[in-house]
Design an enzyme around this catalytic site. Sequence first.
Site, short mmCIF file in Angstrom:
data_model
loop_
_atom_site.label_atom_id
_atom_site.label_comp_id
_atom_site.label_asym_id
_atom_site.label_seq_id
_atom_site.Cartn_x
_atom_site.Cartn_y
_atom_site.Cartn_z
N GLU A 65 46.88 48.36 45.25
CA GLU A 65 46.63 47.42 46.35
C GLU A 65 47.89 47.07 47.14
OE1 GLU A 65 44.60 43.95 44.84
OE2 GLU A 65 42.79 45.09 44.36
N GLU A 83 38.85 49.41 40.29
CA GLU A 83 38.64 48.00 39.89
C GLU A 83 37.35 47.54 40.53
OE1 GLU A 83 41.74 45.04 40.64
OE2 GLU A 83 43.28 46.47 40.02
C1 BGP Z 1 42.99 42.29 41.95
C2 BGP Z 1 44.30 42.68 41.32
C3 BGP Z 1 44.35 42.39 39.86
C4 BGP Z 1 43.62 41.14 39.40
C5 BGP Z 1 42.32 40.84 40.18
C6 BGP Z 1 41.71 39.46 39.88
O1 BGP Z 1 43.11 42.24 43.34
O2 BGP Z 1 44.60 44.07 41.48
O3 BGP Z 1 45.70 42.40 39.46
O4 BGP Z 1 44.46 40.08 39.24
O5 BGP Z 1 42.52 41.01 41.55
O6 BGP Z 1 42.27 38.44 40.62
P1 BGP Z 1 41.98 36.89 40.41
O7 BGP Z 1 42.34 36.54 39.01
O8 BGP Z 1 42.83 36.20 41.42
O9 BGP Z 1 40.52 36.64 40.66
#
Ligand code: BGP
Length: 462
Positions: A167, A365
Amino acid sequence: MPQYKFPENFFWGSAASGPQTEGAAAVGGRKDSIWDYWYKTNPEKFHNNVGPQNTSNWYNQYKEDIQLMKQTGHNSFRTSIQWSRLIPDGVGEVNPEAVDFYNRIIDEMIANGVEPFMNLFHFDMPMAMQEIGGWENRKVVDAYVEYAKTAFELFGDRVKFWATHNEPIVVVEAGYMYDFHYPNVIDFKRAVQVAYHNVLSHALAVKAYRALGLDGKIGIILNLTPSYPRSEDPADVKAAHIADLFFNRSFLDPVVKGEFPAELVEILKKHDMLPEADPKDVAEIKNNIMDILGVNYYQPRRVKAKETPVDPNEPFMPEFYFDNYEMPGRKMNVHRGWEIYEKAIYDMAIDIRDNYGNFPFWISENGMGVEGEAKFKNEDGSIDDDYRIEFISDHLKWLHKAIDEGANCFGYHLWTCMDNWSWTNAYKNRYGLIEVDIYDNYKRRIKKSGKWYKALSDNNGF
Ligand code: BGP
């Protein structure tokens, strides 16, 4: 026979990152990244003041965790190397304790039938590199490429799936536009330079990988949040198209097609926002196309035409061209405050099929964050997260449809295996198939979704 059967050898697993799971932040010869530094100077920026020091203790518990991966159906797992662990000063000496640690986790995964996917950069600039300007400095691009080459040489005999970045647009947005992450700069011109250097570093890492003649595949992981217009009115459609150029095509085009979108370049030129770029570097971007694309997807972006005129004296931001739009009646994950729109996963897959030469990709993801998940605990402490099972299966139905219609998708990685620390949100939102009790020695316990995921993977569908 499952109703939704996936292609043979499909990768099932999950994704995480080094900084969010390893812990042992100041152990084993590692030095600070921007996260350690920022936490030391501004702990109040982190949810409940919890910083990156311990995270899930994967550094010490990886053997147990890999067994848990097997119990939850993983045939693959993505994590990242911490640059600040492998080369603590960013450049120069390689840390032997880090080499030993990453060798051990890679070997343990392979010995247990879990294919390692390795990412090289997940928001975690070594502090020594940030001190000389981070991604704004062309020299940091060279330092990163050296680091990438070192990782390929050390681990490339066994790691067959590499990602250069996770990202990268988040690094740009959060660090240089909207003040979510260190270095908390708000300056679009500098943001563009950072974005450009990220793309360049990716291309040069791909080149370094190829030069070693290794037999794996290399790519990048992008959060391709699709932009949907409020209506079919041309003004709304144009607004969504421009948002898409800034936040998706800015990275997707150069890494798959070797070129930045001409319309985006025109807009940047008009606002005097083009980055400093050596033509030789631009040629490297053109000539070093990767093999595979990772697609992260959580929520859609909805956009409408600007409702109020832009003040020409305001500093330029992409929002000169669109307003964000909250669609009435949208389906929400109320536990995270994000919209749920499953069809976007299909739309992205079809876009890649039709407009990006059916480039091979995996969902790198996707997942459901739940704030205060402990409230769903049964009396015996177990968590029946049916909402997560529903979230995953509803997305997989659309992914399955896209694959059925010819999309070139070879895997699905959930965010995430075990609840983990997540930047300034720390442990606020839980995403894991496995609960991690941060108040009780990081004790692990498989949730209902973990058992469901095992059956999903065993049956290669559901
Ligand atoms: C994504 C990232 C991850 C993770 C996820 C959840 O964008 O790649 O590293 O952290 O988001 O994010 P959050 O805990 O802010 O909901």
